[in-house]
Design a protein around this motif. Structure first.
Motif, mmCIF file in Angstrom:
data_model
loop_
_atom_site.group_PDB
_atom_site.id
_atom_site.type_symbol
_atom_site.label_atom_id
_atom_site.label_comp_id
_atom_site.label_asym_id
_atom_site.label_seq_id
_atom_site.Cartn_x
_atom_site.Cartn_y
_atom_site.Cartn_z
ATOM 1 N N SER A 20 15.324 -85.283 45.896
ATOM 2 C CA SER A 20 15.996 -84.483 46.903
ATOM 3 C C SER A 20 15.873 -85.158 48.256
ATOM 4 O O SER A 20 14.866 -85.823 48.541
ATOM 5 N N CYS A 21 16.883 -84.956 49.073
ATOM 6 C CA CYS A 21 16.853 -85.464 50.437
ATOM 7 C C CYS A 21 17.321 -84.340 51.346
ATOM 8 O O CYS A 21 18.509 -84.010 51.361
ATOM 9 N N ALA A 22 16.383 -83.758 52.069
ATOM 10 C CA ALA A 22 16.697 -82.664 52.978
ATOM 11 C C ALA A 22 16.997 -83.228 54.358
ATOM 12 O O ALA A 22 16.189 -83.975 54.923
ATOM 13 N N ALA A 23 18.150 -82.880 54.880
ATOM 14 C CA ALA A 23 18.579 -83.385 56.176
ATOM 15 C C ALA A 23 18.497 -82.279 57.219
ATOM 16 O O ALA A 23 18.777 -81.120 56.925
ATOM 17 N N SER A 24 18.139 -82.640 58.411
ATOM 18 C CA SER A 24 18.041 -81.662 59.490
ATOM 19 C C SER A 24 18.519 -82.283 60.795
ATOM 20 O O SER A 24 18.527 -83.500 60.955
ATOM 21 N N GLY A 25 18.957 -81.426 61.691
ATOM 22 C CA GLY A 25 19.390 -81.890 62.998
ATOM 23 C C GLY A 25 20.886 -81.863 63.218
ATOM 24 O O GLY A 25 21.345 -81.951 64.346
ATOM 25 N N ARG A 26 21.627 -81.793 62.122
ATOM 26 C CA ARG A 26 23.088 -81.757 62.246
ATOM 27 C C ARG A 26 23.661 -80.987 61.051
ATOM 28 O O ARG A 26 22.944 -80.642 60.131
ATOM 29 N N THR A 27 24.959 -80.788 61.088
ATOM 30 C CA THR A 27 25.676 -80.309 59.914
ATOM 31 C C THR A 27 26.202 -81.539 59.187
ATOM 32 O O THR A 27 26.947 -82.328 59.765
ATOM 33 N N PHE A 28 25.844 -81.688 57.933
ATOM 34 C CA PHE A 28 26.067 -82.946 57.233
ATOM 35 C C PHE A 28 27.226 -82.921 56.248
ATOM 36 O O PHE A 28 27.398 -83.848 55.479
ATOM 37 N N SER A 29 28.042 -81.888 56.291
ATOM 38 C CA SER A 29 29.046 -81.727 55.254
ATOM 39 C C SER A 29 30.033 -82.891 55.182
ATOM 40 O O SER A 29 30.525 -83.207 54.116
ATOM 41 N N ASN A 30 30.345 -83.551 56.290
ATOM 42 C CA ASN A 30 31.293 -84.665 56.270
ATOM 43 C C ASN A 30 30.609 -86.023 56.362
ATOM 44 O O ASN A 30 31.285 -87.046 56.484
ATOM 45 N N TRP A 31 29.318 -86.039 56.267
ATOM 46 C CA TRP A 31 28.575 -87.273 56.406
ATOM 47 C C TRP A 31 28.560 -88.069 55.105
ATOM 48 O O TRP A 31 28.638 -87.518 54.014
ATOM 49 N N LEU A 32 28.458 -89.379 55.248
ATOM 50 C CA LEU A 32 28.182 -90.257 54.122
ATOM 51 C C LEU A 32 26.690 -90.162 53.830
ATOM 52 O O LEU A 32 25.868 -90.388 54.714
#
Length: 122
Positions: A20-32
């Motif tokens: 798993s890779c949990a991302a924080s700080g932004r909305t990542f829906s359109n990110w690579l």
């Protein structure tokens, strides 16, 4: 932006594992979002990546690994099946805000997680 990878461990050949890779700080829906790995004494190697509905895999993991994401949880997963000893490596997740070039190049990613160790015993 922070990426936190987890889920690594020691497994036997043929087993499955989910990273798993949990991302924080932004909305990542359109990110690579991508996964790379580095085995001892080797260079970083592309494993898998996705942006929106576009998926890409290294030939060495096609049919065995699956990348997916849960945008509601800002989390990307790497489901690994039929693991082999040669899959042993530190696995890193990486991210970039929008992108239309190659998913395979390390230089194309702006943010990196700390890595999680996957060890497959044969």
């Amino acid at each position: 932006v922070q990426l936190q990878a987890s889920g690594g461990g020691l497994v036997q050949a043929g087993d499955s594992l989910r990273l798993s890779c949990a991302a924080s700080g932004r909305t990542f829906s359109n990110w690579l979002m991508g996964w790379f790995r580095q085995a001892p004494g080797k260079e970083h190697e592309f494993v898998a990546a996705m942006r929106r509905s576009n998926l890409d895999y290294a030939n060495s993991v096609k049919g065995r690994f699956t990348i997916s994401r849960d945008d509601g949880k800002n989390t990307v997963y790497l489901q690994m099946s039929s693991l082999k000893a040669e899959d042993t490596a530190v696995y890193y997740c990486a991210a970039r805000s929008g992108f239309s070039g190659s998913y395979h190049l390390i230089a194309n990613y702006d943010y990196w997680g700390q890595g999680t160790q996957v060890t497959v015993s044969s």
